[in-house]
Design a protein around this motif. Structure first.
Motif, PDB file in Angstrom:
ATOM      1  N   LEU A 122       0.820  -1.204   0.000  1.00  0.00           N
ATOM      2  CA  LEU A 122       0.000   0.000   0.000  1.00  0.00           C
ATOM      3  C   LEU A 122       0.859   1.262   0.000  1.00  0.00           C
ATOM      4  CD1 LEU A 122      -2.895   1.148   0.220  1.00  0.00           C
ATOM      5  CD2 LEU A 122      -2.604   1.108   2.703  1.00  0.00           C
ATOM      6  N   VAL A 123       0.500   2.193  -0.880  1.00  0.00           N
ATOM      7  CA  VAL A 123       1.155   3.494  -0.955  1.00  0.00           C
ATOM      8  C   VAL A 123       0.262   4.576  -0.351  1.00  0.00           C
ATOM      9  CG1 VAL A 123       1.926   5.312  -2.542  1.00  0.00           C
ATOM     10  CG2 VAL A 123       2.612   2.943  -2.937  1.00  0.00           C
ATOM     11  N   GLY A 124      -1.037   4.506  -0.659  1.00  0.00           N
ATOM     12  CA  GLY A 124      -1.981   5.502  -0.163  1.00  0.00           C
ATOM     13  C   GLY A 124      -3.311   5.378  -0.863  1.00  0.00           C
ATOM     14  N   VAL A 125      -4.087   6.461  -0.839  1.00  0.00           N
ATOM     15  CA  VAL A 125      -5.385   6.489  -1.517  1.00  0.00           C
ATOM     16  C   VAL A 125      -5.522   7.779  -2.304  1.00  0.00           C
ATOM     17  CG1 VAL A 125      -6.554   5.044   0.190  1.00  0.00           C
ATOM     18  CG2 VAL A 125      -6.543   7.521   0.481  1.00  0.00           C
ATOM     19  N   ILE A 126      -6.390   7.762  -3.314  1.00  0.00           N
ATOM     20  CA  ILE A 126      -6.665   8.967  -4.082  1.00  0.00           C
ATOM     21  C   ILE A 126      -7.453   9.924  -3.205  1.00  0.00           C
ATOM     22  CG2 ILE A 126      -7.822   9.932  -6.108  1.00  0.00           C
ATOM     23  CD1 ILE A 126      -5.464   8.221  -6.881  1.00  0.00           C
ATOM     24  N   SER A 127      -6.867  11.085  -2.925  1.00  0.00           N
ATOM     25  CA  SER A 127      -7.555  12.086  -2.105  1.00  0.00           C
ATOM     26  C   SER A 127      -8.348  13.055  -2.967  1.00  0.00           C
ATOM     27  CB  SER A 127      -6.563  12.851  -1.229  1.00  0.00           C
ATOM     28  OG  SER A 127      -5.548  13.446  -2.021  1.00  0.00           O
ATOM     29  N   VAL A 128      -7.806  13.399  -4.134  1.00  0.00           N
ATOM     30  CA  VAL A 128      -8.498  14.278  -5.077  1.00  0.00           C
ATOM     31  C   VAL A 128      -8.253  13.768  -6.489  1.00  0.00           C
ATOM     32  CG1 VAL A 128      -8.764  16.619  -5.977  1.00  0.00           C
ATOM     33  CG2 VAL A 128      -8.173  16.284  -3.571  1.00  0.00           C
ATOM     34  N   ALA A 129      -9.321  13.338  -7.155  1.00  0.00           N
ATOM     35  CA  ALA A 129      -9.206  12.875  -8.547  1.00  0.00           C
ATOM     36  C   ALA A 129      -9.561  14.036  -9.466  1.00  0.00           C
ATOM     37  CB  ALA A 129     -10.138  11.693  -8.791  1.00  0.00           C
ATOM     38  N   GLY A 130      -8.576  14.474 -10.255  1.00  0.00           N
ATOM     39  CA  GLY A 130      -8.834  15.524 -11.235  1.00  0.00           C
ATOM     40  C   GLY A 130      -9.182  14.913 -12.576  1.00  0.00           C
ATOM     41  N   PRO A 220       7.133   1.924   6.369  1.00  0.00           N
ATOM     42  CA  PRO A 220       6.394   1.525   5.168  1.00  0.00           C
ATOM     43  C   PRO A 220       7.250   0.648   4.251  1.00  0.00           C
ATOM     44  CG  PRO A 220       6.048   3.842   5.618  1.00  0.00           C
ATOM     45  CD  PRO A 220       7.127   3.390   6.549  1.00  0.00           C
ATOM     46  N   LEU A 221       6.612  -0.308   3.608  1.00  0.00           N
ATOM     47  CA  LEU A 221       7.350  -1.213   2.718  1.00  0.00           C
ATOM     48  C   LEU A 221       7.791  -0.521   1.429  1.00  0.00           C
ATOM     49  CD1 LEU A 221       5.231  -4.477   3.122  1.00  0.00           C
ATOM     50  CD2 LEU A 221       7.464  -3.945   4.124  1.00  0.00           C
ATOM     51  N   VAL A 222       7.085   0.544   1.049  1.00  0.00           N
ATOM     52  CA  VAL A 222       7.420   1.269  -0.182  1.00  0.00           C
ATOM     53  C   VAL A 222       8.118   2.574   0.167  1.00  0.00           C
ATOM     54  CG1 VAL A 222       6.543   2.388  -2.261  1.00  0.00           C
ATOM     55  CG2 VAL A 222       5.462   0.293  -1.426  1.00  0.00           C
ATOM     56  N   ASN A 223       9.335   2.716  -0.339  1.00  0.00           N
ATOM     57  CA  ASN A 223      10.060   3.990  -0.213  1.00  0.00           C
ATOM     58  C   ASN A 223       9.659   4.851  -1.404  1.00  0.00           C
ATOM     59  OD1 ASN A 223      11.860   6.126  -0.177  1.00  0.00           O
ATOM     60  ND2 ASN A 223      13.599   4.884   0.449  1.00  0.00           N
ATOM     61  N   ILE A 224       8.804   5.816  -1.145  1.00  0.00           N
ATOM     62  CA  ILE A 224       8.209   6.597  -2.236  1.00  0.00           C
ATOM     63  C   ILE A 224       9.244   7.355  -3.051  1.00  0.00           C
ATOM     64  CG2 ILE A 224       7.771   8.750  -0.998  1.00  0.00           C
ATOM     65  CD1 ILE A 224       5.316   6.921  -3.317  1.00  0.00           C
ATOM     66  N   THR A 225      10.403   7.643  -2.468  1.00  0.00           N
ATOM     67  CA  THR A 225      11.434   8.397  -3.197  1.00  0.00           C
ATOM     68  C   THR A 225      12.183   7.533  -4.203  1.00  0.00           C
ATOM     69  OG1 THR A 225      13.145   7.955  -1.531  1.00  0.00           O
ATOM     70  CG2 THR A 225      11.768   9.902  -1.206  1.00  0.00           C
ATOM     71  N   LYS A 226      11.955   6.215  -4.165  1.00  0.00           N
ATOM     72  CA  LYS A 226      12.697   5.318  -5.051  1.00  0.00           C
ATOM     73  C   LYS A 226      11.830   4.631  -6.097  1.00  0.00           C
ATOM     74  CE  LYS A 226      16.481   4.364  -1.863  1.00  0.00           C
ATOM     75  NZ  LYS A 226      17.293   3.335  -1.195  1.00  0.00           N
ATOM     76  N   ILE A 227      10.590   5.104  -6.262  1.00  0.00           N
ATOM     77  CA  ILE A 227       9.733   4.526  -7.298  1.00  0.00           C
ATOM     78  C   ILE A 227       9.292   5.618  -8.266  1.00  0.00           C
ATOM     79  CG2 ILE A 227       8.914   2.646  -5.822  1.00  0.00           C
ATOM     80  CD1 ILE A 227       6.308   4.211  -5.481  1.00  0.00           C
ATOM     81  N   GLU A 228       8.947   5.217  -9.480  1.00  0.00           N
ATOM     82  CA  GLU A 228       8.531   6.170 -10.509  1.00  0.00           C
ATOM     83  C   GLU A 228       7.083   5.989 -10.925  1.00  0.00           C
ATOM     84  OE1 GLU A 228      12.103   7.036 -13.398  1.00  0.00           O
ATOM     85  OE2 GLU A 228      12.014   4.883 -13.021  1.00  0.00           O
ATOM     86  N   ASN A 229       6.517   4.842 -10.611  1.00  0.00           N
ATOM     87  CA  ASN A 229       5.136   4.600 -11.006  1.00  0.00           C
ATOM     88  C   ASN A 229       4.396   3.789  -9.949  1.00  0.00           C
ATOM     89  OD1 ASN A 229       5.705   1.669 -11.834  1.00  0.00           O
ATOM     90  ND2 ASN A 229       7.072   2.802 -13.200  1.00  0.00           N
ATOM     91  N   VAL A 230       3.074   3.851 -10.026  1.00  0.00           N
ATOM     92  CA  VAL A 230       2.227   3.158  -9.070  1.00  0.00           C
ATOM     93  C   VAL A 230       1.061   2.519  -9.830  1.00  0.00           C
ATOM     94  CG1 VAL A 230       2.771   4.708  -7.142  1.00  0.00           C
ATOM     95  CG2 VAL A 230       0.863   5.263  -8.665  1.00  0.00           C
TER      96      VAL A 230
END
Length: 235
Positions: A122-130, A220-230
């Motif tokens: 898990l990374v997170g959830v969509i808070s605002v969908a544009g 967290p299992l995902v280091n957000i600074t080291k990924i480019e896509n979700v």
């Protein structure tokens, strides 16, 4: 005839000097033209190298996306979810927020509260969908509250963000014996998260005084600074 003869050496010298100068300037012109050609070729080679690097980078991103989709399907065989791959195009790591911007939105089928994952965690959830982009509230955001479960002990917890690279686990009973590297997963109790989705690992815990609950720190299992896509999970 005698008057003409003295002039000839001078004419010959003038002619020789003229030819030498002409050859010199011709050589200079040739060298300049050759340098110009070499510069153009070097620029072309540099441009081609940059194109190759760009293509390699694009290929890496596509392979990474395909691998992520494949791995998610493999891990979530029973989940009937539609997956929308997305690139990360922005970060907000202020004191009060932890979020990212992705390049998909309502036009791609994204909705508020869609779950966002990477590397099967898990990374997170969509808070605002544009329309074409969306904001993702990360699990480390102070506003994030995720129902979870400690995998080994089965204790129900709430995973909270605190604007740092870590999360807190709330409501872990003081009598629960935790171990470092205990896994924390999502709970399907009263939430829209996929059940048993990995979130974090316990790295530190302590019980203060007569407190009923432990103070637990999780990574967290995902280091957000080291990924480019979700992946956005659309139920």
């Amino acid at each position: 005839m005698a008057c003409v003869m003295p002039v000839r050496p001078f004419q010959w010298a003038t002619c020789l000097s003229s030819n030498t100068a002409s050859d010199f300037f011709h050589r200079i012109t040739c060298i300049w033209a050759e340098n110009e050609t070499n510069t153009e070729r070097e620029n072309e080679v540099t441009e081609l190298k940059n194109k190759i690097i760009e293509l390699q980078d694009t290929n890496h991103k596509l392979q990474d996306k395909l691998s992520a989709v494949s791995e998610f399907h493999k891990e979530q065989k029973k989940a009937k979810s539609h997956i929308i791959p997305a690139d990360i195009i922005g970060y907000d790591t202020s004191i009060f927020r932890r979020s990212i911007t992705i390049n998909v939105g309502i036009k791609h089928g994204v909705k508020d509260n869609n779950v966002v994952v990477a590397k099967n965690a898990l990374v997170g959830v969509i808070s605002v969908a544009g329309a074409r982009t969306s904001q993702v509230r990360l699990i480390t955001d102070p506003a994030s509250r995720i129902p979870g479960r400690i995998l080994r002990t089965r204790d129900q917890v709430i995973i909270e963000g605190n604007a740092s690279p870590y999360c807190r686990l709330k409501y872990v009973p003081r009598w629960t014996t935790l171990k470092k590297s205990d896994k924390v997963v999502t709970s399907d109790t009263g939430s829209f998260y996929i059940a048993s989705l990995p979130i974090a690992t316990v790295i530190e815990n302590e019980t203060k005084g007569g407190a009923l609950f432990q103070s637990v720190k999780a990574l967290p299992l995902v280091n957000i600074t080291k990924i480019e896509n979700v992946l956005v999970i659309k139920e």
